[in-house]
Design a protein around this motif. Structure first.
Motif, PDB file in Angstrom:
ATOM      1  N   THR A 197      92.609  47.930  11.846  1.00  0.00           N
ATOM      2  CA  THR A 197      93.169  46.610  12.120  1.00  0.00           C
ATOM      3  C   THR A 197      94.030  46.704  13.367  1.00  0.00           C
ATOM      4  OG1 THR A 197      95.068  47.098  10.726  1.00  0.00           O
ATOM      5  CG2 THR A 197      93.247  45.932   9.678  1.00  0.00           C
ATOM      6  N   LEU A 198      94.100  45.626  14.113  1.00  0.00           N
ATOM      7  CA  LEU A 198      95.021  45.521  15.249  1.00  0.00           C
ATOM      8  C   LEU A 198      95.964  44.381  14.904  1.00  0.00           C
ATOM      9  CD1 LEU A 198      92.764  45.746  18.472  1.00  0.00           C
ATOM     10  CD2 LEU A 198      94.325  47.478  17.595  1.00  0.00           C
ATOM     11  N   ALA A 199      97.269  44.668  14.894  1.00  0.00           N
ATOM     12  CA  ALA A 199      98.269  43.681  14.493  1.00  0.00           C
ATOM     13  C   ALA A 199      97.904  43.060  13.136  1.00  0.00           C
ATOM     14  CB  ALA A 199      98.426  42.602  15.567  1.00  0.00           C
ATOM     15  N   GLY A 245      83.082  47.205  27.218  1.00  0.00           N
ATOM     16  CA  GLY A 245      83.679  48.131  26.252  1.00  0.00           C
ATOM     17  C   GLY A 245      84.077  47.537  24.919  1.00  0.00           C
ATOM     18  N   TYR A 246      84.658  46.349  24.922  1.00  0.00           N
ATOM     19  CA  TYR A 246      85.182  45.811  23.665  1.00  0.00           C
ATOM     20  C   TYR A 246      84.087  45.485  22.648  1.00  0.00           C
ATOM     21  CZ  TYR A 246      84.170  41.315  25.983  1.00  0.00           C
ATOM     22  OH  TYR A 246      83.564  40.283  26.645  1.00  0.00           O
ATOM     23  N   LYS A 247      82.806  45.395  23.116  1.00  0.00           N
ATOM     24  CA  LYS A 247      81.711  45.119  22.178  1.00  0.00           C
ATOM     25  C   LYS A 247      81.328  46.368  21.365  1.00  0.00           C
ATOM     26  CE  LYS A 247      79.759  41.599  22.140  1.00  0.00           C
ATOM     27  NZ  LYS A 247      80.097  40.264  21.555  1.00  0.00           N
ATOM     28  N   ARG A 278      81.467  45.501  11.203  1.00  0.00           N
ATOM     29  CA  ARG A 278      82.767  45.584  10.520  1.00  0.00           C
ATOM     30  C   ARG A 278      83.376  46.954  10.754  1.00  0.00           C
ATOM     31  NH1 ARG A 278      83.947  40.331   9.127  1.00  0.00           N
ATOM     32  NH2 ARG A 278      82.213  39.377   8.010  1.00  0.00           N
ATOM     33  N   CYS A 279      84.676  46.972  10.973  1.00  0.00           N
ATOM     34  CA  CYS A 279      85.378  48.216  11.337  1.00  0.00           C
ATOM     35  C   CYS A 279      86.480  48.527  10.333  1.00  0.00           C
ATOM     36  CB  CYS A 279      86.000  48.057  12.719  1.00  0.00           C
ATOM     37  SG  CYS A 279      84.825  47.551  13.978  1.00  0.00           S
ATOM     38  N   ALA A 280      86.881  49.801  10.292  1.00  0.00           N
ATOM     39  CA  ALA A 280      87.891  50.228   9.326  1.00  0.00           C
ATOM     40  C   ALA A 280      89.316  49.952   9.807  1.00  0.00           C
ATOM     41  CB  ALA A 280      87.736  51.717   9.036  1.00  0.00           C
ATOM     42  N   GLY A 338      92.253  50.961  22.652  1.00  0.00           N
ATOM     43  CA  GLY A 338      92.395  50.100  21.472  1.00  0.00           C
ATOM     44  C   GLY A 338      92.914  50.974  20.346  1.00  0.00           C
ATOM     45  N   THR A 339      92.344  50.841  19.166  1.00  0.00           N
ATOM     46  CA  THR A 339      92.734  51.739  18.080  1.00  0.00           C
ATOM     47  C   THR A 339      92.267  53.148  18.427  1.00  0.00           C
ATOM     48  OG1 THR A 339      92.484  49.971  16.457  1.00  0.00           O
ATOM     49  CG2 THR A 339      92.485  52.228  15.605  1.00  0.00           C
ATOM     50  N   ILE A 340      93.179  54.111  18.352  1.00  0.00           N
ATOM     51  CA  ILE A 340      92.788  55.497  18.642  1.00  0.00           C
ATOM     52  C   ILE A 340      93.103  56.427  17.467  1.00  0.00           C
ATOM     53  CG2 ILE A 340      92.846  55.346  21.165  1.00  0.00           C
ATOM     54  CD1 ILE A 340      95.674  56.604  21.004  1.00  0.00           C
TER      55      ILE A 340
HETATM   56  N1  LIG Z   1      87.236  49.246  15.786  1.00  0.00           N
HETATM   57  C1  LIG Z   1      87.565  49.133  17.066  1.00  0.00           C
HETATM   58  N2  LIG Z   1      86.594  49.175  17.994  1.00  0.00           N
HETATM   59  C2  LIG Z   1      86.897  49.072  19.305  1.00  0.00           C
HETATM   60  C3  LIG Z   1      88.236  48.873  19.748  1.00  0.00           C
HETATM   61  C4  LIG Z   1      89.254  48.844  18.745  1.00  0.00           C
HETATM   62  O1  LIG Z   1      90.455  48.700  19.031  1.00  0.00           O
HETATM   63  N3  LIG Z   1      88.875  48.979  17.416  1.00  0.00           N
HETATM   64  N4  LIG Z   1      88.514  48.751  21.093  1.00  0.00           N
HETATM   65  C5  LIG Z   1      87.388  48.371  21.963  1.00  0.00           C
HETATM   66  C6  LIG Z   1      87.638  48.557  23.396  1.00  0.00           C
HETATM   67  S1  LIG Z   1      88.517  47.347  24.217  1.00  0.00           S
HETATM   68  C7  LIG Z   1      87.085  49.574  24.105  1.00  0.00           C
HETATM   69  S2  LIG Z   1      87.236  49.699  25.794  1.00  0.00           S
HETATM   70  C8  LIG Z   1      86.359  50.655  23.414  1.00  0.00           C
HETATM   71  C9  LIG Z   1      87.047  51.973  23.686  1.00  0.00           C
HETATM   72  O2  LIG Z   1      86.267  53.028  23.195  1.00  0.00           O
HETATM   73  P1  LIG Z   1      86.852  54.483  23.295  1.00  0.00           P
HETATM   74  O3  LIG Z   1      88.108  54.510  22.460  1.00  0.00           O
HETATM   75  O4  LIG Z   1      85.796  55.387  22.791  1.00  0.00           O
HETATM   76  O5  LIG Z   1      87.201  54.715  24.748  1.00  0.00           O
HETATM   77  O6  LIG Z   1      86.278  50.474  22.017  1.00  0.00           O
HETATM   78  C10 LIG Z   1      86.122  49.155  21.606  1.00  0.00           C
HETATM   79  N5  LIG Z   1      85.893  49.150  20.196  1.00  0.00           N
END
Ligand SMILES: Nc1nc2c(c(=O)[nH]1)N[C@H]1C(S)=C(S)[C@@H](COP(=O)(O)O)O[C@H]1N2
Ligand SMILES: [Mo]
Length: 246
Positions: A159-161, A207-209, A155-157, A68-70
């Protein structure tokens, strides 16, 4: 009603303290029946296992990939990353008696838990990592959740798209002993790709949670009106399950 009477019967048998009863067919029938009923009841409330499996250091993945966001390429984030996030705050708001604004130092001074768990991404990969941080339960206790709170929104810092990432869970997962606000991965401060400086670990969920780059947690009574109402970024757009249980 039937369940109650079967359980009451077993309780009575135990309090009678009689071992011989265990050898009779009637008692075995009662026990088997009660176990079936118990499993059924467990499934009714979601079939949740009490604890996620924990691993040992020998099981750690050599590299915990980012997904996701890296990276967050803003000047403000990059400056904070370079300085160790002195100005980062986790806001605790919503249905709480005592709203909080917690620094990293404060979060690190709370009782900590370290756990080695497997992260499962729906895109088809897994990784085992060691996470450290205070329990979310500790933070919610400090903020004093109000009785009408039913969900916690993260809440996260990033954005995606152009849309802010967010997630949410119910109180069963929020107060679970393995649910952490993690600030360390494998003994080191969280790398940027894994959500520095703070990310959620919610070990019975996909993971996405596991929301990264956390800026706030908000107690709410309903998820309506938050994002598109689905309870999370991917739930809103890709139809991912809100209850992403593993
Ligand atoms: N803020 C935020 N959290 C996120 C994501 C993201 O894109 N942004 N991606 C999610 C997804 S799909 C996964 S699999 C994990 C990935 O965690 P990692 O980057 O530590 O592997 O984070 C989750 N949390
Ligand atoms: Mo994922």
């Amino acid at each position: 009603m039937k369940r109650r009477s079967v359980l009451a019967g077993i309780a009575a048998a135990f309090t009678a303290g009689c071992t011989k009863i265990g050898e009779t067919d009637t008692f075995r029938g009662l026990v088997d029946g009660a176990e079936t009923l118990h499993r059924g009841a467990h499934r009714l409330v979601g079939g949740r296992r009490p604890m996620a499996r924990e691993f040992t250091v020998a099981d750690l993945s050599p590299d915990f990939r980012g997904n996701g966001t890296i990276a967050i390429p803003t000047d403000a984030y990059q400056a904070q990353l370079a300085a160790g996030f002195p100005a980062w705050r986790l806001a605790v708001t919503g249905l709480v008696e005592r709203p909080l604004s917690l620094s990293l130092d404060h979060l690190q001074a709370l009782p900590q838990r370290t756990q080695i768990t497997r992260h499962d991404c729906v895109e088809g990969w897994s990784a085992i990592g060691q996470w450290t941080g205070p329990r979310l339960a500790t933070i919610l206790q400090m903020a004093r959740l109000r009785e009408d709170a039913r969900y916690i929104v993260f809440r996260c810092a990033d954005t995606l798209a152009g849309v802010p990432y967010y997630e949410s869970c119910d109180l069963d997962d929020a107060l679970h002993p393995q649910t952490l606000i993690a600030h360390r991965l494998n003994g080191e401060p969280l790398p940027e790709k894994n959500g520095a400086p703070l990310r959620l670990r919610i070990e019975r969920q996909l993971g996405y949670k596991h929301a990264k780059y956390l800026t706030g947690i908000e107690a709410v009574a309903s998820l309506d009106g938050i994002g598109q109402g689905g309870g999370g970024y991917w739930e809103d757009r890709a139809g991912y399950q809100w209850y992403g249980g593993i």
